[in-house]
Scaffold this active site. Sequence first.
Site, PDB file in Angstrom:
ATOM      1  N   CYS A  19      -3.683  -1.954  -2.503  1.00  0.00           N
ATOM      2  CA  CYS A  19      -4.845  -1.369  -3.171  1.00  0.00           C
ATOM      3  C   CYS A  19      -6.071  -2.140  -2.728  1.00  0.00           C
ATOM      4  O   CYS A  19      -5.979  -3.124  -2.008  1.00  0.00           O
ATOM      5  CB  CYS A  19      -4.675  -1.520  -4.677  1.00  0.00           C
ATOM      6  N   ARG A  27      -7.680   1.459   1.637  1.00  0.00           N
ATOM      7  CA  ARG A  27      -6.515   0.687   1.204  1.00  0.00           C
ATOM      8  C   ARG A  27      -5.660   1.440   0.192  1.00  0.00           C
ATOM      9  O   ARG A  27      -4.609   0.945  -0.212  1.00  0.00           O
ATOM     10  CB  ARG A  27      -6.952  -0.638   0.593  1.00  0.00           C
ATOM     11  N   TRP A  56      -3.104   2.378  -4.405  1.00  0.00           N
ATOM     12  CA  TRP A  56      -2.003   2.981  -3.659  1.00  0.00           C
ATOM     13  C   TRP A  56      -0.769   2.627  -4.472  1.00  0.00           C
ATOM     14  O   TRP A  56      -0.326   1.478  -4.480  1.00  0.00           O
ATOM     15  CB  TRP A  56      -1.894   2.396  -2.258  1.00  0.00           C
ATOM     16  N   ASN A 107      -3.960  -6.224  -6.773  1.00  0.00           N
ATOM     17  CA  ASN A 107      -3.409  -5.685  -5.516  1.00  0.00           C
ATOM     18  C   ASN A 107      -2.148  -6.480  -5.228  1.00  0.00           C
ATOM     19  O   ASN A 107      -2.164  -7.718  -5.274  1.00  0.00           O
ATOM     20  CB  ASN A 107      -4.399  -5.873  -4.375  1.00  0.00           C
ATOM     21  N   GLY A 108      -1.037  -5.791  -4.967  1.00  0.00           N
ATOM     22  CA  GLY A 108       0.203  -6.508  -4.687  1.00  0.00           C
ATOM     23  C   GLY A 108       1.338  -5.987  -5.548  1.00  0.00           C
ATOM     24  O   GLY A 108       1.211  -4.948  -6.207  1.00  0.00           O
ATOM     25  N   GLU A 154       4.113   6.763  19.547  1.00  0.00           N
ATOM     26  CA  GLU A 154       2.826   6.709  18.830  1.00  0.00           C
ATOM     27  C   GLU A 154       2.263   8.106  18.582  1.00  0.00           C
ATOM     28  O   GLU A 154       1.745   8.407  17.502  1.00  0.00           O
ATOM     29  CB  GLU A 154       1.822   5.857  19.619  1.00  0.00           C
ATOM     30  N   LYS A 198       1.319   9.629  14.932  1.00  0.00           N
ATOM     31  CA  LYS A 198      -0.013  10.174  14.602  1.00  0.00           C
ATOM     32  C   LYS A 198       0.113  11.580  14.032  1.00  0.00           C
ATOM     33  O   LYS A 198      -0.522  11.930  13.040  1.00  0.00           O
ATOM     34  CB  LYS A 198      -0.916  10.189  15.847  1.00  0.00           C
ATOM     35  N   GLU A 250       1.459  11.342  10.528  1.00  0.00           N
ATOM     36  CA  GLU A 250       0.521  10.731   9.565  1.00  0.00           C
ATOM     37  C   GLU A 250      -0.526  11.706   9.055  1.00  0.00           C
ATOM     38  O   GLU A 250      -0.829  11.748   7.863  1.00  0.00           O
ATOM     39  CB  GLU A 250      -0.216   9.566  10.233  1.00  0.00           C
ATOM     40  N   HIS A 304      21.754  13.017  24.223  1.00  0.00           N
ATOM     41  CA  HIS A 304      22.737  12.246  23.454  1.00  0.00           C
ATOM     42  C   HIS A 304      22.659  12.567  21.962  1.00  0.00           C
ATOM     43  O   HIS A 304      23.030  11.748  21.134  1.00  0.00           O
ATOM     44  CB  HIS A 304      22.527  10.744  23.690  1.00  0.00           C
ATOM     45  N   LYS A 321      -4.513   2.220   4.770  1.00  0.00           N
ATOM     46  CA  LYS A 321      -4.797   1.611   6.071  1.00  0.00           C
ATOM     47  C   LYS A 321      -4.132   0.258   6.231  1.00  0.00           C
ATOM     48  O   LYS A 321      -3.641  -0.089   7.308  1.00  0.00           O
ATOM     49  CB  LYS A 321      -6.310   1.451   6.202  1.00  0.00           C
TER      50      LYS A 321
HETATM   51  C1  AGP Z   1      -1.211   3.601  11.955  1.00  0.00           C
HETATM   52  O1  AGP Z   1      -1.968   4.734  12.105  1.00  0.00           O
HETATM   53  C2  AGP Z   1      -0.837   3.298  10.606  1.00  0.00           C
HETATM   54  N1  AGP Z   1      -1.976   3.137   9.834  1.00  0.00           N
HETATM   55  C3  AGP Z   1       0.156   2.171  10.430  1.00  0.00           C
HETATM   56  O2  AGP Z   1       1.332   2.501  11.092  1.00  0.00           O
HETATM   57  C4  AGP Z   1      -0.319   0.817  10.952  1.00  0.00           C
HETATM   58  O3  AGP Z   1      -0.302   0.799  12.335  1.00  0.00           O
HETATM   59  C5  AGP Z   1       0.627  -0.268  10.426  1.00  0.00           C
HETATM   60  O4  AGP Z   1       0.548  -0.266   9.030  1.00  0.00           O
HETATM   61  C6  AGP Z   1       0.287  -1.634  10.994  1.00  0.00           C
HETATM   62  O5  AGP Z   1      -0.995  -2.002  10.577  1.00  0.00           O
HETATM   63  P1  AGP Z   1      -1.675  -3.298  11.232  1.00  0.00           P
HETATM   64  O6  AGP Z   1      -1.936  -3.017  12.680  1.00  0.00           O
HETATM   65  O7  AGP Z   1      -2.928  -3.492  10.438  1.00  0.00           O
HETATM   66  O8  AGP Z   1      -0.719  -4.435  11.046  1.00  0.00           O
END
Ligand code: AGP
Length: 595
Positions: free
Chosen positions: A2, A27, A72, A98-99, A468, A472, A475, A491, A590
């Site tokens: 958060c 966050r 979050w 947060n945590g 990747e 994306k 996400e 496979h 994020k």
């Molecule tokens: C990527 O689009 C995501 N937000 C997520 O996978 C991110 O890459 C991951 O949480 C790692 O974050 P960081 O690079 O801040 O460690």
Amino acid sequence: MCGITGYIGYKNADKVLFDCLKRLEYRGYDSCGIALVQSDGIKVIKDTCRVKELEAKHKKVNSKIGIGHTRWATCGEPTAANAHPHSSCGDKVAVVHNGTLDQFIPLKEDLISKGHVFKSETDTEIIPHLIEENMKTMSADDAVKKALGTIQGAFAVAAIVQNENKLYVGKVGCPLVIGVGDSECYVASDSSALSKYTNRFIYLKDHDTAVLTPDSIKLFRNGKETEPEIELLDKNLNDAELHGYPHFMLKEIHEEPRVITTTIDDIDDLTTLLAMVDKDLGGIRMIKTLACGSSYYASLMMRYLAPQILGIPTFAELGSEYCSLTKGQKGTLAIAISQSGETADTIKAAKAAKANGYKLMAITNVKNSQLARAADYVWTTKAGPEVSVAATKTVLSQIAALYSLILAHPSLSKLNKEDAMDTFRKLPDQINKIFENVDSIISVASYLADFKDAIYIARGLNYPIALEGALKLKEISYIHGEGYAAGELKHGPFALLGKEVPVIAIVSHDENYDSLVTNLREVKTRQAPLIAISEENDLTISNLADYVITVPHTKPILSPILNLVVVQLLAYYTAVKKGNPVDFPRNLAKTVTVE
Ligand code: AGP
């Protein structure tokens, strides 16, 4: 994970808190709230909405002290009752957190047995009740310190107490920074949320607690009062404006040519850093990369590049799965990669590797992050702040940094280095060329938007880009994308192929080209729609694929950088086509500061 914030000073606290919360929404954004100290008690306002909606509903009040939170959900669903701030009976104490707390149930049961009434399902709510219980026998200052010493787990906490002209904070494991002003103080999970107000910051260490008043900061480290260390931060580091773009994600993708140029400009500094690392280790003999999510996919590039070009055995580890079994031998280097530098799993893995005798290098986009502070060597990627939850320019900056590490290595011949640098320098223009031809990506995206599943395939250096690309798409478009090494399809995943599952193939004109073309023919035999990302004028591919997105020609070894931009844009325009909240996708945040 958060975002938390707090303010004490002469300004209207509600205005400052809402402003900081908007800058912390990356966050977590499933609910939010603020609490304000007023003459007649503490006022709590919270709901399951975005910050700007809560601000619109809020009637301005006169208060100079307050705390705020954007959530979050980790413990307790995203409901108004579970939203923060949480308060004790009669709102005498209010807390944002947060945590995640461990072992909190016995504490909760004990408080209930003492007559405390709980209003939420969260772990956090025990904190204000603990403080209130402690205040029965001690001062508010001591009550807060004792409560923060009692709870276990990962936390960054800010608290206010009725009739106390003070703001209380403490942290273990989660980031927390104090912003120093004149006759005012700010706190936040991230300095970028406060850079509009000050450039003087105090980064709290684990187990630190502090008591803030408008004109004083009492910092306690290991229980003892300590002189705070104020660090100056470059104020214009925080460019959280859209500058006319519809979304931060598109703006940040369009910053990628500059990111490449910055990386090239910094190669001499990286060469100096690497020479120091190489000297300290008596030569780098083995590399272990540690990362999560998109950063992990970026780290996979090193697993191909370092053995092939430098002959250094390299192993890519997932941060959340890493358990440091092997002792760090002479010459072993752990490289932890994280844009935020705050990802709990990556930090835990990095600390474990260091504890096991590895030298630790951090590649991060945030100079003052926890990961940077834990590392022996730090390389900052300078991509600039990234607001959109889906990482784009930071992934590119990490991959560009890894290429630079290879180019900066003392064993690479001058000739090869110059030749590679020439090709590298062409990339910014080639990325701009992709932007100019974006229409082909937009039309493929509107086709892709109608599907529920999609498969990305590639071989060699482009395999991490397929992974990747699939991430994306997942996400932000919520389409179930999966990335596979093209050779792996037969496979098992082949069973998924058919008209309803398009295959996105990343084609590179390297030693894997022929095998990949064979795989594409196999895909077509199962009537799967085929979308190819390939260089211009490749007849073999245009005859095979239903859709072709072309990329400018470059050396195969650098093609992953151009293909990365394409898969980012493809996911972006697919999500836009579906009308999704591109920058703040559901269920994500994020920065992942909890395990
Ligand atoms: C990527 O689009 C995501 N937000 C997520 O996978 C991110 O890459 C991951 O949480 C790692 O974050 P960081 O690079 O801040 O460690």
